[in-house]
Design a protein around this motif. Structure first.
Motif, PDB file in Angstrom:
ATOM      1  N   ARG A 245       5.231   5.601 -11.954  1.00 37.80           N
ATOM      2  CA  ARG A 245       5.833   5.235 -13.246  1.00 37.80           C
ATOM      3  C   ARG A 245       6.326   6.473 -13.988  1.00 37.80           C
ATOM      4  NH1 ARG A 245       5.492  -0.003 -14.849  1.00 37.80           N
ATOM      5  NH2 ARG A 245       4.203  -1.374 -13.557  1.00 37.80           N
ATOM      6  N   ARG A 246       5.612   7.592 -13.878  1.00 37.23           N
ATOM      7  CA  ARG A 246       6.133   8.836 -14.482  1.00 37.23           C
ATOM      8  C   ARG A 246       7.424   9.250 -13.784  1.00 37.23           C
ATOM      9  NH1 ARG A 246       0.720  10.619 -14.367  1.00 37.23           N
ATOM     10  NH2 ARG A 246       1.157  12.044 -12.626  1.00 37.23           N
ATOM     11  N   GLY A 247       7.444   9.081 -12.490  1.00 32.33           N
ATOM     12  CA  GLY A 247       8.669   9.400 -11.749  1.00 32.33           C
ATOM     13  C   GLY A 247       9.833   8.528 -12.192  1.00 32.33           C
ATOM     14  N   ALA A 248       9.535   7.268 -12.441  1.00 28.57           N
ATOM     15  CA  ALA A 248      10.581   6.351 -12.897  1.00 28.57           C
ATOM     16  C   ALA A 248      11.148   6.783 -14.238  1.00 28.57           C
ATOM     17  CB  ALA A 248      10.021   4.929 -12.980  1.00 28.57           C
ATOM     18  N   MET A 249      10.276   7.228 -15.135  1.00 30.24           N
ATOM     19  CA  MET A 249      10.750   7.670 -16.449  1.00 30.24           C
ATOM     20  C   MET A 249      11.681   8.874 -16.311  1.00 30.24           C
ATOM     21  SD  MET A 249       9.638   5.499 -18.518  1.00 30.24           S
ATOM     22  CE  MET A 249      10.205   6.350 -19.992  1.00 30.24           C
ATOM     23  N   ALA A 250      11.324   9.778 -15.385  1.00 28.59           N
ATOM     24  CA  ALA A 250      12.209  10.938 -15.154  1.00 28.59           C
ATOM     25  C   ALA A 250      13.555  10.474 -14.620  1.00 28.59           C
ATOM     26  CB  ALA A 250      11.539  11.900 -14.178  1.00 28.59           C
ATOM     27  N   LEU A 251      13.537   9.549 -13.690  1.00 26.45           N
ATOM     28  CA  LEU A 251      14.792   9.050 -13.125  1.00 26.45           C
ATOM     29  C   LEU A 251      15.650   8.377 -14.187  1.00 26.45           C
ATOM     30  CD1 LEU A 251      13.448   7.595  -9.743  1.00 26.45           C
ATOM     31  CD2 LEU A 251      14.880   9.637 -10.029  1.00 26.45           C
ATOM     32  N   ILE A 252      15.024   7.643 -15.068  1.00 26.68           N
ATOM     33  CA  ILE A 252      15.778   6.987 -16.144  1.00 26.68           C
ATOM     34  C   ILE A 252      16.483   8.035 -17.014  1.00 26.68           C
ATOM     35  CG2 ILE A 252      15.529   5.649 -18.277  1.00 26.68           C
ATOM     36  CD1 ILE A 252      13.230   4.130 -16.847  1.00 26.68           C
ATOM     37  N   ARG A 253      15.827   9.188 -17.173  1.00 28.37           N
ATOM     38  CA  ARG A 253      16.428  10.258 -17.986  1.00 28.37           C
ATOM     39  C   ARG A 253      17.429  11.078 -17.192  1.00 28.37           C
ATOM     40  NH1 ARG A 253      10.947  10.563 -19.810  1.00 28.37           N
ATOM     41  NH2 ARG A 253      10.555  12.312 -18.399  1.00 28.37           N
ATOM     42  N   GLY A 254      17.666  10.671 -15.943  1.00 26.53           N
ATOM     43  CA  GLY A 254      18.660  11.380 -15.136  1.00 26.53           C
ATOM     44  C   GLY A 254      18.113  12.603 -14.440  1.00 26.53           C
ATOM     45  N   ARG A 255      16.798  12.699 -14.337  1.00 26.61           N
ATOM     46  CA  ARG A 255      16.176  13.849 -13.701  1.00 26.61           C
ATOM     47  C   ARG A 255      15.414  13.376 -12.470  1.00 26.61           C
ATOM     48  NH1 ARG A 255      16.152  18.010 -17.530  1.00 26.61           N
ATOM     49  NH2 ARG A 255      14.491  19.153 -16.486  1.00 26.61           N
ATOM     50  N   VAL A 256      15.307  14.254 -11.495  1.00 30.95           N
ATOM     51  CA  VAL A 256      14.637  13.897 -10.243  1.00 30.95           C
ATOM     52  C   VAL A 256      13.236  14.519 -10.226  1.00 30.95           C
ATOM     53  CG1 VAL A 256      14.684  14.066  -7.729  1.00 30.95           C
ATOM     54  CG2 VAL A 256      16.814  13.751  -9.002  1.00 30.95           C
ATOM     55  N   PRO A 257      12.204  13.699 -10.166  1.00 35.67           N
ATOM     56  CA  PRO A 257      10.843  14.252 -10.123  1.00 35.67           C
ATOM     57  C   PRO A 257      10.566  14.815  -8.735  1.00 35.67           C
ATOM     58  CG  PRO A 257      10.759  11.872  -9.912  1.00 35.67           C
ATOM     59  CD  PRO A 257      12.210  12.227 -10.124  1.00 35.67           C
TER      60      PRO A 257
ATOM     61  N   LEU B 297       0.824  -1.212   0.000  1.00 38.25           N
ATOM     62  CA  LEU B 297       0.000   0.000   0.000  1.00 38.25           C
ATOM     63  C   LEU B 297       0.860   1.265   0.000  1.00 38.25           C
ATOM     64  CD1 LEU B 297      -2.747  -1.139   2.523  1.00 38.25           C
ATOM     65  CD2 LEU B 297      -3.007  -0.825   0.054  1.00 38.25           C
ATOM     66  N   LEU B 298       2.052   1.183   0.517  1.00 38.53           N
ATOM     67  CA  LEU B 298       2.940   2.346   0.546  1.00 38.53           C
ATOM     68  C   LEU B 298       3.687   2.541  -0.771  1.00 38.53           C
ATOM     69  CD1 LEU B 298       4.422   1.812   4.126  1.00 38.53           C
ATOM     70  CD2 LEU B 298       2.928   3.697   3.421  1.00 38.53           C
ATOM     71  N   GLY B 299       3.782   1.467  -1.567  1.00 34.67           N
ATOM     72  CA  GLY B 299       4.566   1.591  -2.791  1.00 34.67           C
ATOM     73  C   GLY B 299       3.992   0.925  -4.016  1.00 34.67           C
ATOM     74  N   GLY B 300       2.839   0.274  -3.896  1.00 37.10           N
ATOM     75  CA  GLY B 300       2.194  -0.317  -5.057  1.00 37.10           C
ATOM     76  C   GLY B 300       2.849  -1.607  -5.524  1.00 37.10           C
ATOM     77  N   PRO B 301       2.550  -1.999  -6.773  1.00 39.19           N
ATOM     78  CA  PRO B 301       3.094  -3.260  -7.290  1.00 39.19           C
ATOM     79  C   PRO B 301       4.610  -3.378  -7.202  1.00 39.19           C
ATOM     80  CG  PRO B 301       1.347  -2.464  -8.731  1.00 39.19           C
ATOM     81  CD  PRO B 301       1.597  -1.372  -7.727  1.00 39.19           C
ATOM     82  N   ALA B 302       5.305  -2.266  -7.376  1.00 38.10           N
ATOM     83  CA  ALA B 302       6.776  -2.340  -7.303  1.00 38.10           C
ATOM     84  C   ALA B 302       7.240  -2.810  -5.938  1.00 38.10           C
ATOM     85  CB  ALA B 302       7.393  -0.976  -7.624  1.00 38.10           C
TER      86      ALA B 302
ATOM     87  N   SER C  60       9.636   2.840  -5.067  1.00 39.69           N
ATOM     88  CA  SER C  60       9.106   2.108  -6.226  1.00 39.69           C
ATOM     89  C   SER C  60       9.576   2.714  -7.546  1.00 39.69           C
ATOM     90  CB  SER C  60       7.571   2.096  -6.165  1.00 39.69           C
ATOM     91  OG  SER C  60       7.131   1.382  -5.037  1.00 39.69           O
ATOM     92  N   ALA C  61       9.588   4.044  -7.608  1.00 42.23           N
ATOM     93  CA  ALA C  61      10.050   4.678  -8.845  1.00 42.23           C
ATOM     94  C   ALA C  61      11.496   4.295  -9.144  1.00 42.23           C
ATOM     95  CB  ALA C  61       9.907   6.197  -8.722  1.00 42.23           C
ATOM     96  N   SER C  62      12.303   4.194  -8.097  1.00 38.38           N
ATOM     97  CA  SER C  62      13.713   3.815  -8.293  1.00 38.38           C
ATOM     98  C   SER C  62      13.818   2.378  -8.791  1.00 38.38           C
ATOM     99  CB  SER C  62      14.486   3.977  -6.976  1.00 38.38           C
ATOM    100  OG  SER C  62      14.503   5.324  -6.561  1.00 38.38           O
ATOM    101  N   ARG C  63      12.961   1.504  -8.267  1.00 37.88           N
ATOM    102  CA  ARG C  63      13.011   0.117  -8.734  1.00 37.88           C
ATOM    103  C   ARG C  63      12.633   0.024 -10.206  1.00 37.88           C
ATOM    104  NH1 ARG C  63      11.234  -4.582 -10.042  1.00 37.88           N
ATOM    105  NH2 ARG C  63      12.211  -6.427  -9.119  1.00 37.88           N
ATOM    106  N   TYR C  64      11.561   0.741 -10.592  1.00 40.16           N
ATOM    107  CA  TYR C  64      11.182   0.747 -12.002  1.00 40.16           C
ATOM    108  C   TYR C  64      12.297   1.354 -12.851  1.00 40.16           C
ATOM    109  CZ  TYR C  64       6.278  -0.459 -10.978  1.00 40.16           C
ATOM    110  OH  TYR C  64       5.121  -1.088 -10.588  1.00 40.16           O
ATOM    111  N   ALA C  65      12.973   2.367 -12.303  1.00 37.12           N
ATOM    112  CA  ALA C  65      14.048   3.006 -13.064  1.00 37.12           C
ATOM    113  C   ALA C  65      15.192   2.027 -13.329  1.00 37.12           C
ATOM    114  CB  ALA C  65      14.561   4.234 -12.306  1.00 37.12           C
ATOM    115  N   ILE C  66      15.528   1.235 -12.327  1.00 38.55           N
ATOM    116  CA  ILE C  66      16.569   0.220 -12.535  1.00 38.55           C
ATOM    117  C   ILE C  66      16.123  -0.777 -13.594  1.00 38.55           C
ATOM    118  CG2 ILE C  66      17.698  -1.770 -11.455  1.00 38.55           C
ATOM    119  CD1 ILE C  66      17.963  -0.216  -8.954  1.00 38.55           C
ATOM    120  N   GLN C  67      14.874  -1.181 -13.467  1.00 37.67           N
ATOM    121  CA  GLN C  67      14.316  -2.126 -14.440  1.00 37.67           C
ATOM    122  C   GLN C  67      14.364  -1.529 -15.840  1.00 37.67           C
ATOM    123  OE1 GLN C  67      10.658  -3.957 -12.975  1.00 37.67           O
ATOM    124  NE2 GLN C  67       9.835  -3.955 -15.041  1.00 37.67           N
ATOM    125  N   GLY C  68      14.245  -0.192 -15.903  1.00 41.61           N
ATOM    126  CA  GLY C  68      14.234   0.477 -17.203  1.00 41.61           C
ATOM    127  C   GLY C  68      15.611   0.857 -17.715  1.00 41.61           C
TER     128      GLY C  68
END
Length: 430
Positions: free
Chosen positions: A366-378, A247-252, A388-396
């Motif tokens: 997931r939008r936050g993860a995309m920003a992190l992948i691009r090297g930007r901090v949401p 509940l604090l971080g969703g599926p990730a 969770s965003a960081s985990r998706y970013a690693i995955q990406g």
């Protein structure tokens, strides 16, 4: 025993030495623990120092009381009685030594290279509490000292809840929650950190015992199996923490917990009698059931596919047959009881009501993860969602060290109260 002059002289020296080292461990300040001016932004709050000093002052008063008695009575006491009086002072000094040592170790790490990462995790933990206060105002009985993070050896994070008695403190209560991070797990995508925060949430929400009783009654009524009732009641707090982490971080968070739980089959398919943690194989099924109930059916199916790809009990296991075969019926009841049934101490609301997680939250992550992948901090997502965003970013494909630097720098800047622009900005990594 008669006291000879030699014994009296020996005791006098011992009392003098004890007096000299008593009452020396009564106060901690940032400078005392090595926190320099440039480290102050990552330091524990003044309230944390105050709580520690209140505990130390309480112990110091006990030392003073015992010491005054010793100094007044040892001269006239038989030698063995004098040794008992000395031991009573030693006991309180030991209590002070242990408490001072624990607080010193916790606080002094904020003067080390790990200070930004620890401060970042403090921010994540505080945001978990803030999320509940936002969804359920007044649910806590007043201000609470937030969990304080520190680093230590060990495989997994762990926590010491507020108010629990600690053996290392000779039975003294813990004045504020403490979360341990192993030295190698200071990166910000550890869902198991949310799991540890959740243990503290369960305690501070006052639903520890209510939850245990409800799970036991539900399983017994639904399954009518005393063995399963006992087992799931024993597992209730770990299952609660897993579900709250979702509940604090969703599926990730579910995927992150699986990262932590994925071991070779002999480990994950072995039941540990009397253990507090559910058998790893069943824990994965519980996480999938939670996602299914939250409406993330596709993610639940993916998790089941991976988990059952790793583990096939038909090829062998060391789980009681009743526990394994009964899991299909039992797990939905347990997940429903812990996450979706109301509790008196939650003001007749359920866990999913006080820690809501919706599809729009997942989209934000997931939008936050995309920003992190691009090297930007949401800067438009809550701190707890960075896990969770960081985990998706690693995955990406994000580079782990750069990602960790960016996120930790950003979150620790929040701890220091630095001004953060809204929106998305370039990474602040050094």
């Amino acid at each position: 025993m008669m006291s000879t002059p030699a014994i009296r002289k020996f005791l006098q020296t011992k009392v003098t030495a004890l007096t000299a080292r008593a009452r020396r461990l009564a106060e901690l300040e940032p400078g005392t623990v090595g926190i320099r001016p440039q480290d102050r932004s990552f330091a524990p709050s003044t309230a944390h120092f105050a709580a520690a000093n209140r505990r130390l002052a309480h112990i110091d008063r006990a030392i003073q009381h015992r010491l005054q008695f010793l100094q007044a009575h040892w001269h006239a006491a038989p030698a063995q009685t004098a040794l008992v009086y000395i031991a009573l002072v030693e006991r309180e000094v030991d209590r002070a030594r242990r408490a001072f040592g624990m607080f010193f170790e916790l606080f002094s790490q904020r003067g080390s290279v790990f200070a930004p990462a620890l401060a970042a995790h403090d921010v994540i933990a505080a945001d978990c509490y803030a999320a509940i206060r936002k969804a359920a105002p007044l649910i806590f009985r007043g201000p609470l000292l937030k969990p304080l993070t520190y680093m230590e050896h060990g495989y997994s994070p762990a926590t010491m809840r507020r108010g629990v008695t600690l053996r290392r403190l000779l039975g003294e209560n813990n004045p504020f929650p403490v979360i341990r991070i192993p030295w190698d797990r200071d990166n910000p995508w550890q869902a198991v950190f949310l799991h540890e925060v959740a243990h503290n949430l369960q305690a501070d929400l006052g639903i520890w015992h209510e939850n245990s009783q409800a799970v036991g009654e539900r399983v017994l009524k639904a399954i009518s199996d005393p063995l399963l009732t006992t087992v799931y009641r024993r597992w209730h707090k770990e299952i609660f923490a897993d579900l709250a982490a979702v509940l604090l971080g969703g599926p990730a968070s579910a995927w992150g917990m699986m990262d932590f739980l994925a071991h070779p089959g002999p480990r994950s398919l072995t039941y540990r009698p009397g253990g507090a943690h559910p058998t790893g194989y069943l824990r994965g099924l519980i996480l999938a059931e939670m996602l299914q109930r939250l409406g993330f059916s596709e993610e639940a199916a993916k998790i089941l596919a991976v988990w059952k790809g790793f583990y096939n009990p038909q090829k062998g296991h060391r789980i009681p047959r009743r526990l394994l075969e009964g899991s299909v019926r039992t797990i939905p009841h347990v997940v429903d009881e812990i996450a979706f049934q109301t509790r008196r101490n939650l003001a007749q609301r359920a866990l999913v009501d006080v820690i809501p997680f919706r599809r729009e939250d997942e989209a934000l992550i997931r939008r936050g993860a995309m920003a992190l992948i691009r090297g930007r901090v949401p800067t438009d997502i809550p701190p707890r969602f960075f896990v969770s965003a960081s985990r998706y970013a690693i995955q990406g494909g994000a580079q782990p060290q750069q990602l960790a630097n960016n996120v930790i720098t950003y979150l620790s800047s929040m701890a220091s109260g630095l001004s953060i622009q809204r929106g998305t900005r370039k990474a602040m990594a050094s």
